[in-house]
Design a protein around this motif. Structure first.
Motif, PDB file in Angstrom:
ATOM      1  N   ASP A 183       0.830  -1.205   0.000  1.00  0.00           N
ATOM      2  CA  ASP A 183       0.000   0.000   0.000  1.00  0.00           C
ATOM      3  C   ASP A 183       0.863   1.253   0.000  1.00  0.00           C
ATOM      4  N   PHE A 184       1.942   1.221   0.743  1.00  0.00           N
ATOM      5  CA  PHE A 184       2.856   2.362   0.789  1.00  0.00           C
ATOM      6  C   PHE A 184       3.374   2.691  -0.607  1.00  0.00           C
ATOM      7  N   GLU A 185       3.849   1.671  -1.315  1.00  0.00           N
ATOM      8  CA  GLU A 185       4.397   1.904  -2.650  1.00  0.00           C
ATOM      9  C   GLU A 185       3.316   2.340  -3.631  1.00  0.00           C
ATOM     10  N   ALA A 186       2.118   1.787  -3.468  1.00  0.00           N
ATOM     11  CA  ALA A 186       1.014   2.192  -4.355  1.00  0.00           C
ATOM     12  C   ALA A 186       0.656   3.658  -4.130  1.00  0.00           C
ATOM     13  N   HIS A 187       0.584   4.068  -2.883  1.00  0.00           N
ATOM     14  CA  HIS A 187       0.270   5.463  -2.578  1.00  0.00           C
ATOM     15  C   HIS A 187       1.389   6.387  -3.061  1.00  0.00           C
ATOM     16  N   ARG A 188       2.630   5.960  -2.884  1.00  0.00           N
ATOM     17  CA  ARG A 188       3.752   6.788  -3.325  1.00  0.00           C
ATOM     18  C   ARG A 188       3.709   6.971  -4.843  1.00  0.00           C
ATOM     19  N   GLY A 189       3.442   5.886  -5.565  1.00  0.00           N
ATOM     20  CA  GLY A 189       3.339   5.989  -7.018  1.00  0.00           C
ATOM     21  C   GLY A 189       2.201   6.889  -7.450  1.00  0.00           C
ATOM     22  N   GLU A 190       1.069   6.794  -6.761  1.00  0.00           N
ATOM     23  CA  GLU A 190      -0.082   7.630  -7.089  1.00  0.00           C
ATOM     24  C   GLU A 190       0.232   9.107  -6.837  1.00  0.00           C
ATOM     25  N   LEU A 191       0.948   9.386  -5.771  1.00  0.00           N
ATOM     26  CA  LEU A 191       1.306  10.767  -5.450  1.00  0.00           C
ATOM     27  C   LEU A 191       2.294  11.337  -6.457  1.00  0.00           C
ATOM     28  N   ILE A 192       3.252  10.531  -6.871  1.00  0.00           N
ATOM     29  CA  ILE A 192       4.204  10.978  -7.895  1.00  0.00           C
ATOM     30  C   ILE A 192       3.463  11.298  -9.184  1.00  0.00           C
ATOM     31  N   GLU A 193       2.525  10.421  -9.559  1.00  0.00           N
ATOM     32  CA  GLU A 193       1.733  10.654 -10.775  1.00  0.00           C
ATOM     33  C   GLU A 193       0.894  11.920 -10.628  1.00  0.00           C
ATOM     34  N   PHE A 194       0.264  12.106  -9.468  1.00  0.00           N
ATOM     35  CA  PHE A 194      -0.558  13.294  -9.236  1.00  0.00           C
ATOM     36  C   PHE A 194       0.272  14.565  -9.397  1.00  0.00           C
ATOM     37  N   TYR A 195       1.460  14.565  -8.825  1.00  0.00           N
ATOM     38  CA  TYR A 195       2.306  15.755  -8.921  1.00  0.00           C
ATOM     39  C   TYR A 195       2.622  16.087 -10.385  1.00  0.00           C
ATOM     40  N   GLY A 196       3.056  15.089 -11.138  1.00  0.00           N
ATOM     41  CA  GLY A 196       3.427  15.329 -12.529  1.00  0.00           C
ATOM     42  C   GLY A 196       2.259  15.778 -13.385  1.00  0.00           C
ATOM     43  N   LEU A 197       1.114  15.128 -13.205  1.00  0.00           N
ATOM     44  CA  LEU A 197      -0.063  15.485 -14.005  1.00  0.00           C
ATOM     45  C   LEU A 197      -0.612  16.861 -13.621  1.00  0.00           C
ATOM     46  N   THR A 198      -0.535  17.198 -12.337  1.00  0.00           N
ATOM     47  CA  THR A 198      -1.029  18.500 -11.891  1.00  0.00           C
ATOM     48  C   THR A 198      -0.118  19.622 -12.369  1.00  0.00           C
ATOM     49  N   GLU A 199       1.183  19.379 -12.349  1.00  0.00           N
ATOM     50  CA  GLU A 199       2.112  20.382 -12.874  1.00  0.00           C
ATOM     51  C   GLU A 199       1.823  20.660 -14.334  1.00  0.00           C
ATOM     52  N   ARG A 200       1.540  19.620 -15.115  1.00  0.00           N
ATOM     53  CA  ARG A 200       1.245  19.816 -16.535  1.00  0.00           C
ATOM     54  C   ARG A 200      -0.095  20.543 -16.721  1.00  0.00           C
ATOM     55  N   LEU A 201      -1.087  20.166 -15.906  1.00  0.00           N
ATOM     56  CA  LEU A 201      -2.392  20.822 -15.978  1.00  0.00           C
ATOM     57  C   LEU A 201      -2.285  22.320 -15.751  1.00  0.00           C
ATOM     58  N   LEU A 202      -1.526  22.722 -14.747  1.00  0.00           N
ATOM     59  CA  LEU A 202      -1.502  24.119 -14.324  1.00  0.00           C
ATOM     60  C   LEU A 202      -0.316  24.903 -14.861  1.00  0.00           C
ATOM     61  N   ARG A 203       0.511  24.248 -15.686  1.00  0.00           N
ATOM     62  CA  ARG A 203       1.637  24.986 -16.278  1.00  0.00           C
ATOM     63  C   ARG A 203       1.103  26.205 -17.028  1.00  0.00           C
ATOM     64  N   THR A 204       0.146  25.989 -17.892  1.00  0.00           N
ATOM     65  CA  THR A 204      -0.654  27.055 -18.509  1.00  0.00           C
ATOM     66  C   THR A 204      -2.065  26.498 -18.608  1.00  0.00           C
ATOM     67  N   PHE A 205      -3.036  27.229 -18.080  1.00  0.00           N
ATOM     68  CA  PHE A 205      -4.377  26.672 -17.965  1.00  0.00           C
ATOM     69  C   PHE A 205      -5.426  27.759 -18.165  1.00  0.00           C
ATOM     70  N   GLU A 206      -6.651  27.296 -18.406  1.00  0.00           N
ATOM     71  CA  GLU A 206      -7.803  28.187 -18.422  1.00  0.00           C
ATOM     72  C   GLU A 206      -8.878  27.597 -17.525  1.00  0.00           C
ATOM     73  N   ILE A 207      -9.680  28.485 -16.927  1.00  0.00           N
ATOM     74  CA  ILE A 207     -10.724  28.018 -16.030  1.00  0.00           C
ATOM     75  C   ILE A 207     -11.824  29.069 -15.960  1.00  0.00           C
ATOM     76  N   ASP A 208     -13.049  28.586 -15.837  1.00  0.00           N
ATOM     77  CA  ASP A 208     -14.202  29.450 -15.613  1.00  0.00           C
ATOM     78  C   ASP A 208     -14.299  29.673 -14.103  1.00  0.00           C
ATOM     79  N   ILE A 209     -14.116  30.904 -13.643  1.00  0.00           N
ATOM     80  CA  ILE A 209     -14.116  31.175 -12.201  1.00  0.00           C
ATOM     81  C   ILE A 209     -15.484  31.675 -11.714  1.00  0.00           C
ATOM     82  N   SER A 210     -16.512  31.416 -12.506  1.00  0.00           N
ATOM     83  CA  SER A 210     -17.824  31.920 -12.133  1.00  0.00           C
ATOM     84  C   SER A 210     -18.948  30.907 -12.351  1.00  0.00           C
ATOM     85  N   GLY A 211     -18.749  29.953 -13.240  1.00  0.00           N
ATOM     86  CA  GLY A 211     -19.839  29.085 -13.657  1.00  0.00           C
ATOM     87  C   GLY A 211     -20.689  29.699 -14.739  1.00  0.00           C
TER      88      GLY A 211
END
Length: 205
Positions: free
Chosen positions: A152-180
């Motif tokens: 479980d430790f290794e699975a969580h660590r891998g998931e966190l590493i993936e989350f970091y990389g994917l989130t960095e790519r998402l927010l490197r340059t992004f657009e978002i509706d801040i109002s709905g």
């Protein structure tokens, strides 16, 4: 001051905090390379999950930062509702398009236009991926009578590493509706340098 200025300032505050949490997450993931499976390692996994949780909650508030009343409702939901699915359900009612989308800025051949925005081909964090790890944090941020297994430790660590990389790519340059309601902003996280994140109102196609 333009009417939108307070909304942009509010949006920027949330992006600044997202950057800080991602930097803390990166620091903890680096420490995990040496600590590995151990009591200290389990504590670091929990700390990482707290940063993941805060990144997602800051994104929630970012998506309603153009409207103070909606922001107050989201904040109350984050504080009072303990289940992740209930928090997300409430947010979807306020802004179904609450999650940002990754974009790239590329050079343009059009006279008088320095660059244009395009879709991103490489993987980046999706709302479903973010929801899954946010739900996981519900479980890991509570004490358990059973010590976390190596698997479980290794699975969580891998998931966190993936989350970091994917989130960095998402927010490197992004657009978002801040109002709905279509109040779109663009942003740059500037995670890998000392520059402040950037958020500004813009029309995108």
């Amino acid at each position: 001051m333009r009417a939108s200025d307070p909304a942009i300032r509010s949006a920027l505050d949330h992006v600044i905090l997202i950057k800080a949490h991602l930097l803390q997450l990166r620091e903890s993931l680096t420490a995990l390379e040496d600590v590995r499976h151990s009591p200290r390692g389990v504590v670091l996994i929990r700390r990482c999950m707290l940063d993941v949780r805060m990144v997602f909650e800051e994104l929630m508030l970012l998506s309603v930062s153009a409207h103070g009343e909606a922001g107050d409702r989201v904040e109350q939901s984050l504080r009072k509702k303990h289940r992740a699915d209930l928090k997300i359900r409430g947010l979807n009612e306020l802004n179904p398009n609450f999650f940002p989308d990754a974009i790239d800025l590329v050079a343009s051949d059009e006279p008088g236009v320095a660059g244009r925005f395009t879709s991103v081909c490489e993987p980046y964090l999706t709302v479903e991926q973010a929801k899954r790890i946010y739900f996981r944090s519900d479980q890991l941020l509570h004490a358990s009578r059973i010590f976390m297994s190596t698997e479980d430790f290794e699975a969580h660590r891998g998931e966190l590493i993936e989350f970091y990389g994917l989130t960095e790519r998402l927010l490197r340059t992004f657009e978002i509706d801040i109002s709905g309601t279509g109040f779109m902003v663009l942003g740059h996280l500037n995670l890998d340098d000392d520059a402040m994140p950037q958020v500004f109102e813009a029309q995108t196609s």
